[in-house]
Scaffold this motif. Structure first.
Motif, PDB file in Angstrom:
ATOM      1  N   LEU A  34      49.229  67.654 148.828  1.00  0.00           N
ATOM      2  CA  LEU A  34      48.455  68.586 149.645  1.00  0.00           C
ATOM      3  C   LEU A  34      48.141  69.798 148.766  1.00  0.00           C
ATOM      4  CD1 LEU A  34      50.457  68.487 152.993  1.00  0.00           C
ATOM      5  CD2 LEU A  34      48.405  67.207 152.371  1.00  0.00           C
ATOM      6  N   LEU A  49      46.223  72.048 157.004  1.00  0.00           N
ATOM      7  CA  LEU A  49      46.371  70.698 157.548  1.00  0.00           C
ATOM      8  C   LEU A  49      45.831  70.677 158.981  1.00  0.00           C
ATOM      9  CD1 LEU A  49      47.700  68.216 156.187  1.00  0.00           C
ATOM     10  CD2 LEU A  49      49.842  68.820 157.316  1.00  0.00           C
ATOM     11  N   ARG A  80      48.585  75.607 163.250  1.00  0.00           N
ATOM     12  CA  ARG A  80      49.808  74.833 163.442  1.00  0.00           C
ATOM     13  C   ARG A  80      51.072  75.654 163.164  1.00  0.00           C
ATOM     14  NH1 ARG A  80      52.261  71.039 166.452  1.00  0.00           N
ATOM     15  NH2 ARG A  80      54.074  70.236 165.338  1.00  0.00           N
ATOM     16  N   PHE A  95      39.726  61.248 162.562  1.00  0.00           N
ATOM     17  CA  PHE A  95      41.042  61.269 163.190  1.00  0.00           C
ATOM     18  C   PHE A  95      40.971  60.620 164.568  1.00  0.00           C
ATOM     19  CE2 PHE A  95      41.446  64.625 160.030  1.00  0.00           C
ATOM     20  CZ  PHE A  95      42.721  64.387 159.524  1.00  0.00           C
ATOM     21  N   TRP A 125      40.540  70.789 166.898  1.00  0.00           N
ATOM     22  CA  TRP A 125      40.520  70.494 165.456  1.00  0.00           C
ATOM     23  C   TRP A 125      40.053  69.055 165.221  1.00  0.00           C
ATOM     24  CZ3 TRP A 125      44.663  67.102 163.713  1.00  0.00           C
ATOM     25  CH2 TRP A 125      44.567  66.756 162.362  1.00  0.00           C
ATOM     26  N   VAL A 139      48.070  62.564 159.900  1.00  0.00           N
ATOM     27  CA  VAL A 139      48.835  63.795 159.754  1.00  0.00           C
ATOM     28  C   VAL A 139      50.061  63.694 160.647  1.00  0.00           C
ATOM     29  CG1 VAL A 139      48.823  66.264 160.268  1.00  0.00           C
ATOM     30  CG2 VAL A 139      46.863  65.230 159.132  1.00  0.00           C
ATOM     31  N   LEU A 187      52.970  65.572 162.479  1.00  0.00           N
ATOM     32  CA  LEU A 187      53.331  66.902 162.973  1.00  0.00           C
ATOM     33  C   LEU A 187      54.759  66.881 163.519  1.00  0.00           C
ATOM     34  CD1 LEU A 187      49.938  67.750 164.745  1.00  0.00           C
ATOM     35  CD2 LEU A 187      50.681  68.434 162.460  1.00  0.00           C
ATOM     36  N   HIS A 190      56.719  68.418 158.297  1.00  0.00           N
ATOM     37  CA  HIS A 190      55.355  67.896 158.370  1.00  0.00           C
ATOM     38  C   HIS A 190      55.116  66.979 157.171  1.00  0.00           C
ATOM     39  CE1 HIS A 190      54.699  70.593 161.605  1.00  0.00           C
ATOM     40  NE2 HIS A 190      53.384  70.555 161.575  1.00  0.00           N
ATOM     41  N   SER A 191      54.226  66.031 157.362  1.00  0.00           N
ATOM     42  CA  SER A 191      53.946  65.095 156.283  1.00  0.00           C
ATOM     43  C   SER A 191      52.604  64.422 156.557  1.00  0.00           C
ATOM     44  CB  SER A 191      55.059  64.045 156.203  1.00  0.00           C
ATOM     45  OG  SER A 191      54.908  63.244 155.061  1.00  0.00           O
ATOM     46  N   CYS A 192      52.293  63.446 155.737  1.00  0.00           N
ATOM     47  CA  CYS A 192      51.130  62.607 156.000  1.00  0.00           C
ATOM     48  C   CYS A 192      51.576  61.161 155.972  1.00  0.00           C
ATOM     49  CB  CYS A 192      50.058  62.822 154.923  1.00  0.00           C
ATOM     50  SG  CYS A 192      49.337  64.462 154.968  1.00  0.00           S
TER      51      CYS A 192
END
Lengths: 272, 272
Positions: free
Chosen positions: A60, A162, A166, A228, A249, B120, B122, B129-131
């Motif tokens: 990221l 991201l 958030r 998404f 978003w 994503v 959450l 947090h990550s992907c």
């Protein structure tokens, strides 16, 4: 440093192929890095005598300009990265300062690349096939962010890049262990450029003169975008409705990305 | 070389962070490179004394295993890249063979990385947090493909990797000028690994014990996929209906990518 400014064209950063696609202005370069869901960071992990390969990590990344409390001017825009305190990339500025080959440099030399894929371009001949894309390639020096306020600024920035909003809508402030376990790097930009292809298929005159073939071979653009889907709650989630900032978003971003890829698909390109 | 085989874990390729996410089998590594719409290729353009930065170029890439006519065994799987004959990356194997630093190596050392972004993640705290993603990082030696039949094999492979069946449905065979103007590189794989995160959000016990906070903070996964839109014909297109092979590639691919990102979003991850 104004957003209307341009990065200098150095031998390292000057685009030599398809020059009309090259862009050097700050705003474009920064927006590609911020919009791409994943950036790729390249570095030489060890002296080249031991291993000749540069490596790449998907990370990221987002751009930011930190202003120290009490300071009058914003700092130059840098690229923030973060990771586990013990990871190879996060330790790179420390390990390379002991390495002869980078001694005297203002940080660890890295390359950050971000690419947005906007569609497949189907020309009559495979050799005119292409993609619509926006890509940024930045070279810079990575250093560990030691100022605690700048580190907090960067971690909030990365989280909100991201999903906007958030950070304030999650469990904050971080614990001491969380902060200690995370390293933030700032890449100070040494040179940068962007390359954009955003237009219809380009075909050669000889191919356009061949009506028999043109009646067989479809030519055009298939637009593409990162889309998404509907949020899928964790088993432990206790919030009944998906919050509005997440919905807006998702919907806003999907709509904008799809619209962009469709608009450029029928734009006229440079003359062949 | 069987697809069930694994790449050896070398110090260069071994994943050290989040080890349960690491995968070394050939089939997984190759499929990520072939599925990613864009790969990122890193190399050191000049001796490091002159410029310390590796650089990255976004490129089309696909894996292939070429069998010479009359040969009994397929060659090992390599990664094919292509570009303008005069471009810096395409000339790299030639320029580096004259360079002291790489003399004696079986080609120009490059790194090829491909990443599929699947969503994503959450968590309750930003630090979890990550992907969701699938990434492959390959190190190998790039050489110019001089065998004309292998070059043709690779160009068809790269075109069909973009849109299956496209080569035979476009204007082929290529002209002599098209072939002369295009260089194909084959990257012979020296080491490779993949890293996959494909599961629900992971939360810390301390956060899960905080009911007040959990009623405020939504936790889950927002799945993501590259989605192709409706084809947009070029002004010069003479084919009235979009051909079936294009429609089925778009619809099938969109459906599969969306389904994957949704399925993994609710999978259980490793225990915290």
């Amino acid at each position: 440093m104004s957003e209307a400014e341009e990065y200098a064209k150095t031998p390292r950063s000057t685009v030599n192929r398809y020059k009309p696609r090259a862009v050097y202005d700050h705003a474009t370069v920064h927006s590609i890095i911020d919009e791409a869901p994943v950036a790729h960071v390249s570095f030489n992990p060890t002296p080249l005598d031991d291993d000749p390969f540069p490596t790449i990590l998907p990370m990221l990344a987002c751009t930011g300009s930190y202003t120290k409390p009490g300071a009058e001017e914003k700092s130059a825009v840098g690229i923030y990265l973060h990771g586990h305190v013990a990871s190879r990339l996060m330790r790179l500025p420390d390990t390379q300062s002991e390495d002869q080959s980078t001694l005297g440099l203002p940080g660890a030399p890295v390359c950050v690349a971000a690419t947005l894929f906007d569609g497949v371009v189907l020309a009559l001949t495979p050799f005119n096939h292409s993609c619509n894309y926006r890509s940024a390639v930045v070279h810079g020096f990575a250093n560990i962010v030691v100022d605690e306020e700048e580190k907090s600024y960067a971690l909030k920035l990365l989280t909100d890049n991201l999903v906007p909003g958030r950070w304030d809508n999650s469990r904050v402030p971080p614990t001491e262990a969380e902060l200690k376990g995370t390293t933030v790097l700032r890449v100070d930009i040494a040179s940068a450029s962007a390359k954009i292809r955003g237009y219809a298929a380009g075909n050669d005159k000889a191919d356009l003169a061949n009506d028999e073939m043109r009646k067989r071979v479809w030519t055009g653009v298939v637009p593409a975008a990162t889309v998404f889907g509907q949020p899928i709650a964790a088993a432990e989630n206790l919030v009944v409705e998906v919050p509005e900032y997440i919905h807006s978003w998702i919907d806003g971003g999907n709509k904008a990305r799809r619209a962009y890829s469709e608009v450029v698909a029928s734009k006229a390109g440079p003359q062949k």
